[in-house]
Write a protein that holds these residues in place. Sequence first.
Motif, PDB file in Angstrom:
ATOM      1  N   GLU A 143     -15.185  21.696  22.655  1.00 27.31           N
ATOM      2  CA  GLU A 143     -16.196  21.397  23.668  1.00 27.31           C
ATOM      3  C   GLU A 143     -15.568  21.221  25.050  1.00 27.31           C
ATOM      4  OE1 GLU A 143     -18.619  18.110  22.349  1.00 27.31           O
ATOM      5  OE2 GLU A 143     -19.209  19.182  20.537  1.00 27.31           O
ATOM      6  N   ILE A 144     -14.411  20.586  25.100  1.00 29.59           N
ATOM      7  CA  ILE A 144     -13.709  20.437  26.378  1.00 29.59           C
ATOM      8  C   ILE A 144     -13.337  21.818  26.909  1.00 29.59           C
ATOM      9  CG2 ILE A 144     -11.600  19.611  27.481  1.00 29.59           C
ATOM     10  CD1 ILE A 144     -11.817  17.098  25.680  1.00 29.59           C
ATOM     11  N   ALA A 145     -12.805  22.671  26.044  1.00 31.70           N
ATOM     12  CA  ALA A 145     -12.442  24.030  26.473  1.00 31.70           C
ATOM     13  C   ALA A 145     -13.667  24.772  26.999  1.00 31.70           C
ATOM     14  CB  ALA A 145     -11.800  24.792  25.322  1.00 31.70           C
ATOM     15  N   ALA A 146     -14.772  24.709  26.274  1.00 32.80           N
ATOM     16  CA  ALA A 146     -15.988  25.409  26.694  1.00 32.80           C
ATOM     17  C   ALA A 146     -16.478  24.912  28.051  1.00 32.80           C
ATOM     18  CB  ALA A 146     -17.083  25.236  25.645  1.00 32.80           C
TER      19      ALA A 146
ATOM     20  N   PHE B 212     -17.566  15.927  33.816  1.00 34.64           N
ATOM     21  CA  PHE B 212     -18.075  14.675  33.269  1.00 34.64           C
ATOM     22  C   PHE B 212     -17.743  14.631  31.784  1.00 34.64           C
ATOM     23  CE2 PHE B 212     -20.755  15.301  36.947  1.00 34.64           C
ATOM     24  CZ  PHE B 212     -20.891  14.019  37.461  1.00 34.64           C
ATOM     25  N   LEU B 213     -17.078  13.555  31.349  1.00 33.15           N
ATOM     26  CA  LEU B 213     -16.749  13.369  29.932  1.00 33.15           C
ATOM     27  C   LEU B 213     -17.319  12.040  29.476  1.00 33.15           C
ATOM     28  CD1 LEU B 213     -13.014  14.531  29.895  1.00 33.15           C
ATOM     29  CD2 LEU B 213     -15.017  15.804  29.118  1.00 33.15           C
ATOM     30  N   ASP B 214     -18.152  12.075  28.450  1.00 36.94           N
ATOM     31  CA  ASP B 214     -18.771  10.880  27.907  1.00 36.94           C
ATOM     32  C   ASP B 214     -18.092  10.542  26.583  1.00 36.94           C
ATOM     33  OD1 ASP B 214     -20.490   8.762  27.381  1.00 36.94           O
ATOM     34  OD2 ASP B 214     -22.086  10.061  26.623  1.00 36.94           O
ATOM     35  N   GLU B 215     -17.327   9.455  26.569  1.00 32.75           N
ATOM     36  CA  GLU B 215     -16.618   8.997  25.365  1.00 32.75           C
ATOM     37  C   GLU B 215     -15.831  10.135  24.701  1.00 32.75           C
ATOM     38  OE1 GLU B 215     -16.499   5.854  24.313  1.00 32.75           O
ATOM     39  OE2 GLU B 215     -18.245   4.863  25.178  1.00 32.75           O
ATOM     40  N   PRO B 216     -14.912  10.774  25.446  1.00 32.13           N
ATOM     41  CA  PRO B 216     -14.248  11.958  24.906  1.00 32.13           C
ATOM     42  C   PRO B 216     -13.325  11.706  23.723  1.00 32.13           C
ATOM     43  CG  PRO B 216     -13.180  11.282  26.916  1.00 32.13           C
ATOM     44  CD  PRO B 216     -14.418  10.431  26.777  1.00 32.13           C
ATOM     45  N   THR B 217     -12.925  10.468  23.480  1.00 28.05           N
ATOM     46  CA  THR B 217     -12.007  10.214  22.360  1.00 28.05           C
ATOM     47  C   THR B 217     -12.650   9.403  21.243  1.00 28.05           C
ATOM     48  OG1 THR B 217     -11.073   8.204  23.338  1.00 28.05           O
ATOM     49  CG2 THR B 217     -10.005  10.297  23.901  1.00 28.05           C
TER      50      THR B 217
ATOM     51  N   VAL C  77     -12.293  14.175  37.243  1.00 29.73           N
ATOM     52  CA  VAL C  77     -12.843  13.846  35.933  1.00 29.73           C
ATOM     53  C   VAL C  77     -13.543  12.506  36.027  1.00 29.73           C
ATOM     54  CG1 VAL C  77     -12.321  13.408  33.498  1.00 29.73           C
ATOM     55  CG2 VAL C  77     -10.989  15.112  34.776  1.00 29.73           C
ATOM     56  N   ILE C  78     -14.828  12.501  35.712  1.00 27.66           N
ATOM     57  CA  ILE C  78     -15.592  11.261  35.633  1.00 27.66           C
ATOM     58  C   ILE C  78     -15.763  10.970  34.156  1.00 27.66           C
ATOM     59  CG2 ILE C  78     -17.778  10.114  36.115  1.00 27.66           C
ATOM     60  CD1 ILE C  78     -17.916  11.739  38.686  1.00 27.66           C
ATOM     61  N   LEU C  79     -15.249   9.830  33.756  1.00 24.65           N
ATOM     62  CA  LEU C  79     -15.137   9.474  32.353  1.00 24.65           C
ATOM     63  C   LEU C  79     -15.972   8.230  32.085  1.00 24.65           C
ATOM     64  CD1 LEU C  79     -13.230   9.794  29.732  1.00 24.65           C
ATOM     65  CD2 LEU C  79     -11.810   8.111  30.857  1.00 24.65           C
ATOM     66  N   THR C  80     -16.855   8.298  31.109  1.00 27.22           N
ATOM     67  CA  THR C  80     -17.544   7.093  30.653  1.00 27.22           C
ATOM     68  C   THR C  80     -16.951   6.739  29.295  1.00 27.22           C
ATOM     69  OG1 THR C  80     -19.326   8.312  29.560  1.00 27.22           O
ATOM     70  CG2 THR C  80     -19.683   7.671  31.847  1.00 27.22           C
ATOM     71  N   THR C  81     -16.568   5.477  29.141  1.00 22.78           N
ATOM     72  CA  THR C  81     -15.945   5.072  27.900  1.00 22.78           C
ATOM     73  C   THR C  81     -15.980   3.568  27.733  1.00 22.78           C
ATOM     74  OG1 THR C  81     -13.969   5.285  26.518  1.00 22.78           O
ATOM     75  CG2 THR C  81     -13.599   4.927  28.863  1.00 22.78           C
ATOM     76  N   HIS C  82     -15.908   3.139  26.483  1.00 20.49           N
ATOM     77  CA  HIS C  82     -15.719   1.739  26.145  1.00 20.49           C
ATOM     78  C   HIS C  82     -14.300   1.520  25.635  1.00 20.49           C
ATOM     79  CE1 HIS C  82     -20.138   2.027  25.929  1.00 20.49           C
ATOM     80  NE2 HIS C  82     -20.074   0.797  26.372  1.00 20.49           N
ATOM     81  N   ASP C  83     -13.524   2.594  25.564  1.00 17.22           N
ATOM     82  CA  ASP C  83     -12.166   2.544  25.037  1.00 17.22           C
ATOM     83  C   ASP C  83     -11.212   2.140  26.161  1.00 17.22           C
ATOM     84  OD1 ASP C  83      -9.521   3.207  24.201  1.00 17.22           O
ATOM     85  OD2 ASP C  83     -10.321   4.617  22.741  1.00 17.22           O
ATOM     86  N   MET C  84     -10.733   0.912  26.108  1.00 16.86           N
ATOM     87  CA  MET C  84      -9.867   0.402  27.158  1.00 16.86           C
ATOM     88  C   MET C  84      -8.548   1.166  27.243  1.00 16.86           C
ATOM     89  SD  MET C  84     -11.720  -1.745  28.574  1.00 16.86           S
ATOM     90  CE  MET C  84     -13.387  -1.914  28.016  1.00 16.86           C
ATOM     91  N   GLN C  85      -8.091   1.709  26.131  1.00 14.91           N
ATOM     92  CA  GLN C  85      -6.868   2.507  26.160  1.00 14.91           C
ATOM     93  C   GLN C  85      -7.086   3.804  26.931  1.00 14.91           C
ATOM     94  OE1 GLN C  85      -5.934   2.766  21.998  1.00 14.91           O
ATOM     95  NE2 GLN C  85      -4.629   0.943  22.073  1.00 14.91           N
TER      96      GLN C  85
END
Length: 141
Positions: A43-46, A56-61, A87-95
């Motif tokens: 999906e990232i590649a596409a 825009f990446l929503d919880e990519p990991t 890159v605008i990243l939404t995440t709850h992953d602090m790492q």
Amino acid sequence: DIYGIDEALYRKNRDELTELLNLSQLLRTPARQLSLGQRMRCEIAASLLHSPKLLFLDEPTIGLDAVSKLAVRDFIRQLNAARKTTVILTTHDMQDIEALASRILLIGKGKILMDGTLDDIRRGGESIDETVASLYQQYDI
């Protein structure tokens, strides 16, 4: 066709992304047979085939194993450095935040609670988890 990119640029991007994201073994595999990590990389590649300036990446990991998480984070850093893609990243992953973010907006109940660098947001040596938890308590989130 949707983005109107030149065929040569499409092929160049496809080949580069296939190599960078280690997708060569997956290109002929039906999506339903891919693991979550494999699907995320595809999906990232596409999303990058048309060379966007903003991604825009929503919880990519989310849900990825440790190896896949590290690979996705490394790729995002490389993308930003090499292509200057914002890159605008939404995440709850602090790492993810610690590994990727140069600017952080902490949002709760539709309001910006904090805006700054990782060091700005950490309070007196607290971990980012402790800072976020105390802010959520303070704002009753």
